[in-house]
Design a protein around this motif. Structure first.
Motif, PDB file in Angstrom:
ATOM      1  N   GLU A   1       0.647  -1.222  -0.247  1.00 49.86           N
ATOM      2  CA  GLU A   1      -0.381  -0.061  -0.281  1.00 49.86           C
ATOM      3  C   GLU A   1       0.726   1.174  -0.230  1.00 49.86           C
ATOM      4  N   ILE A   2       0.451   2.377  -0.343  1.00 55.51           N
ATOM      5  CA  ILE A   2       0.705   3.428  -0.941  1.00 55.51           C
ATOM      6  C   ILE A   2       0.253   4.665   0.639  1.00 55.51           C
ATOM      7  N   GLY A   3       1.991   4.822   1.077  1.00 57.13           N
ATOM      8  CA  GLY A   3       1.244   5.487   2.466  1.00 57.13           C
ATOM      9  C   GLY A   3       1.067   7.491   2.076  1.00 57.13           C
ATOM     10  N   ILE A   4       0.444   7.569   2.991  1.00 54.29           N
ATOM     11  CA  ILE A   4      -0.300   9.467   3.029  1.00 54.29           C
ATOM     12  C   ILE A   4       1.038  10.278   2.963  1.00 54.29           C
ATOM     13  N   PHE A   5       2.154   9.829   3.338  1.00 57.71           N
ATOM     14  CA  PHE A   5       3.860  10.762   2.283  1.00 57.71           C
ATOM     15  C   PHE A   5       3.771  10.416   1.508  1.00 57.71           C
ATOM     16  N   VAL A   6       3.763   9.507   1.111  1.00 57.14           N
ATOM     17  CA  VAL A   6       4.232   9.163  -0.586  1.00 57.14           C
ATOM     18  C   VAL A   6       3.325  10.384  -1.271  1.00 57.14           C
ATOM     19  N   TYR A   7       1.759  10.487  -0.800  1.00 56.97           N
ATOM     20  CA  TYR A   7       0.639  10.714  -1.875  1.00 56.97           C
ATOM     21  C   TYR A   7       1.106  12.411  -1.447  1.00 56.97           C
ATOM     22  N   ILE A   8       0.915  12.447  -0.257  1.00 58.97           N
ATOM     23  CA  ILE A   8       1.597  14.092  -0.223  1.00 58.97           C
ATOM     24  C   ILE A   8       3.301  14.490  -0.955  1.00 58.97           C
ATOM     25  N   SER A   9       4.254  13.819  -1.173  1.00 59.43           N
ATOM     26  CA  SER A   9       5.153  14.186  -1.891  1.00 59.43           C
ATOM     27  C   SER A   9       4.877  13.835  -3.447  1.00 59.43           C
ATOM     28  N   MET A  10       3.586  13.702  -3.600  1.00 61.43           N
ATOM     29  CA  MET A  10       4.106  13.038  -4.898  1.00 61.43           C
ATOM     30  C   MET A  10       4.007  14.111  -6.151  1.00 61.43           C
ATOM     31  N   PHE A  11       3.405  16.002  -5.386  1.00 59.84           N
ATOM     32  CA  PHE A  11       3.365  16.803  -6.035  1.00 59.84           C
ATOM     33  C   PHE A  11       5.009  17.476  -6.798  1.00 59.84           C
ATOM     34  N   PHE A  12       5.471  16.296  -6.069  1.00 60.40           N
ATOM     35  CA  PHE A  12       6.734  16.529  -6.779  1.00 60.40           C
ATOM     36  C   PHE A  12       6.786  15.891  -8.682  1.00 60.40           C
ATOM     37  N   GLY A  13       5.923  15.264  -8.210  1.00 64.78           N
ATOM     38  CA  GLY A  13       5.774  13.966  -9.370  1.00 64.78           C
ATOM     39  C   GLY A  13       5.098  15.144 -10.728  1.00 64.78           C
ATOM     40  N   TRP A  14       4.172  14.924 -10.177  1.00 67.26           N
ATOM     41  CA  TRP A  14       2.200  15.757 -11.526  1.00 67.26           C
ATOM     42  C   TRP A  14       2.471  16.713 -11.285  1.00 67.26           C
ATOM     43  N   GLY A  15       3.022  17.503  -9.878  1.00 68.16           N
ATOM     44  CA  GLY A  15       2.639  19.075  -9.892  1.00 68.16           C
ATOM     45  C   GLY A  15       4.101  19.011 -10.437  1.00 68.16           C
ATOM     46  N   MET A  16       4.940  19.690  -9.232  1.00 73.72           N
ATOM     47  CA  MET A  16       6.259  20.175  -9.744  1.00 73.72           C
ATOM     48  C   MET A  16       7.048  19.432 -10.997  1.00 73.72           C
ATOM     49  N   GLY A  17       6.477  18.101 -11.542  1.00 70.69           N
ATOM     50  CA  GLY A  17       7.589  18.348 -12.574  1.00 70.69           C
ATOM     51  C   GLY A  17       7.101  18.755 -12.850  1.00 70.69           C
ATOM     52  N   LEU A  18       4.942  18.666 -14.044  1.00 65.61           N
ATOM     53  CA  LEU A  18       4.451  19.099 -14.257  1.00 65.61           C
ATOM     54  C   LEU A  18       4.409  20.313 -15.042  1.00 65.61           C
ATOM     55  N   ALA A  19       4.797  21.253 -14.114  1.00 65.08           N
ATOM     56  CA  ALA A  19       5.415  22.800 -13.543  1.00 65.08           C
ATOM     57  C   ALA A  19       6.370  22.673 -14.797  1.00 65.08           C
ATOM     58  N   SER A  20       7.254  22.493 -14.279  1.00 66.80           N
ATOM     59  CA  SER A  20       8.682  22.462 -14.783  1.00 66.80           C
ATOM     60  C   SER A  20       9.134  21.602 -16.358  1.00 66.80           C
ATOM     61  N   ASN A  21       7.409  21.608 -17.057  1.00 69.78           N
ATOM     62  CA  ASN A  21       7.533  20.648 -18.491  1.00 69.78           C
ATOM     63  C   ASN A  21       8.196  22.181 -19.439  1.00 69.78           C
ATOM     64  N   PRO A  22       9.483  21.121 -20.348  1.00 65.25           N
ATOM     65  CA  PRO A  22      10.242  22.929 -21.036  1.00 65.25           C
ATOM     66  C   PRO A  22       8.789  23.178 -21.843  1.00 65.25           C
ATOM     67  N   GLN A  23       7.873  22.587 -22.240  1.00 65.72           N
ATOM     68  CA  GLN A  23       6.852  23.136 -23.492  1.00 65.72           C
ATOM     69  C   GLN A  23       6.474  24.328 -22.482  1.00 65.72           C
ATOM     70  N   TYR A  24       6.216  24.431 -21.345  1.00 67.97           N
ATOM     71  CA  TYR A  24       5.991  25.548 -20.279  1.00 67.97           C
ATOM     72  C   TYR A  24       6.687  26.536 -20.774  1.00 67.97           C
ATOM     73  N   MET A  25       8.535  26.368 -21.059  1.00 63.80           N
ATOM     74  CA  MET A  25       9.223  26.924 -20.988  1.00 63.80           C
ATOM     75  C   MET A  25       9.577  28.049 -22.180  1.00 63.80           C
ATOM     76  N   VAL A  26       9.420  27.587 -22.632  1.00 63.27           N
ATOM     77  CA  VAL A  26       8.683  28.244 -24.297  1.00 63.27           C
ATOM     78  C   VAL A  26       7.755  29.400 -24.011  1.00 63.27           C
ATOM     79  N   ARG A  27       6.706  29.080 -23.714  1.00 66.79           N
ATOM     80  CA  ARG A  27       5.466  29.935 -22.716  1.00 66.79           C
ATOM     81  C   ARG A  27       6.510  31.128 -21.925  1.00 66.79           C
ATOM     82  N   ILE A  28       7.237  30.846 -21.566  1.00 63.55           N
ATOM     83  CA  ILE A  28       7.748  31.794 -19.823  1.00 63.55           C
ATOM     84  C   ILE A  28       8.927  32.939 -21.406  1.00 63.55           C
ATOM     85  N   LEU A  29       9.374  31.783 -22.168  1.00 66.38           N
ATOM     86  CA  LEU A  29      10.497  33.300 -22.835  1.00 66.38           C
ATOM     87  C   LEU A  29       9.948  33.575 -23.889  1.00 66.38           C
ATOM     88  N   ALA A  30       8.898  33.268 -24.115  1.00 65.81           N
ATOM     89  CA  ALA A  30       8.159  34.262 -25.077  1.00 65.81           C
ATOM     90  C   ALA A  30       6.933  35.047 -24.030  1.00 65.81           C
TER      91      ALA A  30
END
Length: 244
Positions: A1-30
């Protein structure tokens, strides 16, 4: 089973990882200026948090209202199954078209990014002879074809748990790119050496932590290590400069 801390820290997967997507850097540069880029990132993070929180609640609600769902489909297909089989309304087609539209939009951005980066940012920069715009355009089309073909081959035999696979991919982006993107925008003491060190630290820590039996999601400590290197290296550079 996946613990609660894994669920919370998974923000650094789907959350921060998605927010660091290279395709978004194109928008930042634009963006027209630095202020607009900062606001765009903050607003995007807020929007993603609200959106994924809503999706999480919908998924939990479906599991409670329709506990038999796990017998018919995997976690990756629960929303599609619910729309097709449980929401017999005139809007079912609209929801399915929305999903298809989101997939096409994402694929378009990713393939465009692959073509631009590999043709202009990589190939055109390492070749000794200056390339014409037509040559770069042809290269971009070739790389887009290669990237699309690779994605098609992967879709024929996808990983068993697509959600976990996606989280691991975004976790790698978080560890390698998040400190660079947000540190570059919000930390004034940033340096090139710190960025390079943080990038490789994120990659190395991702490889080391990925298969470890941790009580938290592996991308969380990997991102923290990369961020620490991003901050510490400029401090050493400043100290060395003061001594000299």
């Amino acid at each position: 089973e996946i613990g609660i801390f894994v669920y919370i820290s998974m923000f650094f997967g789907w959350g921060m990882g998605l927010a660091s997507n290279p395709q978004y850097m194109v928008r930042i540069l634009a963006a027209k200026d630095k202020k607009t880029a900062k606001h765009m990132i903050l607003h995007a993070l807020i929007f993603l948090c609200v959106l994924y929180f809503a999706l999480t609640q919908i998924g939990l609600g479906l599991r409670i209202l329709f506990p038999q769902l796990k017998n018919y489909c995997s976690a990756d297909d629960v929303f599609i199954y619910a729309v097709v089989n449980l929401m017999n309304t005139p809007f079912s087609g609209f929801f399915l078209i929305s999903v298809i539209g989101a997939c096409v939009s994402t694929a378009n951005s990713q393939l465009h990014l692959i073509g631009c980066m590999l043709s202009y940012d990589v190939t055109a920069q390492i070749t000794k002879k200056k390339m014409s715009e037509e040559q770069i355009l042809i290269l971009a089309r070739v790389f887009i074809f290669i990237g699309g073909t690779a994605a098609l081959i992967l879709s024929v035999n996808p990983p068993e748990d697509m959600l976990s696979f996606g989280a691991d991919i975004w976790g790698l982006f978080s560890a390698a790119l998040a400190p660079l993107i947000y540190g570059g925008l919000y930390w004034k003491r940033r340096t090139k050496a710190g960025a390079v060190g943080a990038f490789f630290t994120g990659l190395i820590c991702s490889v080391l932590f990925w298969k470890m039996d941790l009580r938290i999601y592996w991308a969380f400590p990997a991102t923290l290590c990369a961020a620490a290197v991003y901050v510490v290296i400029p401090m050493f550079e400043k100290k060395r400069g003061a001594e000299e």
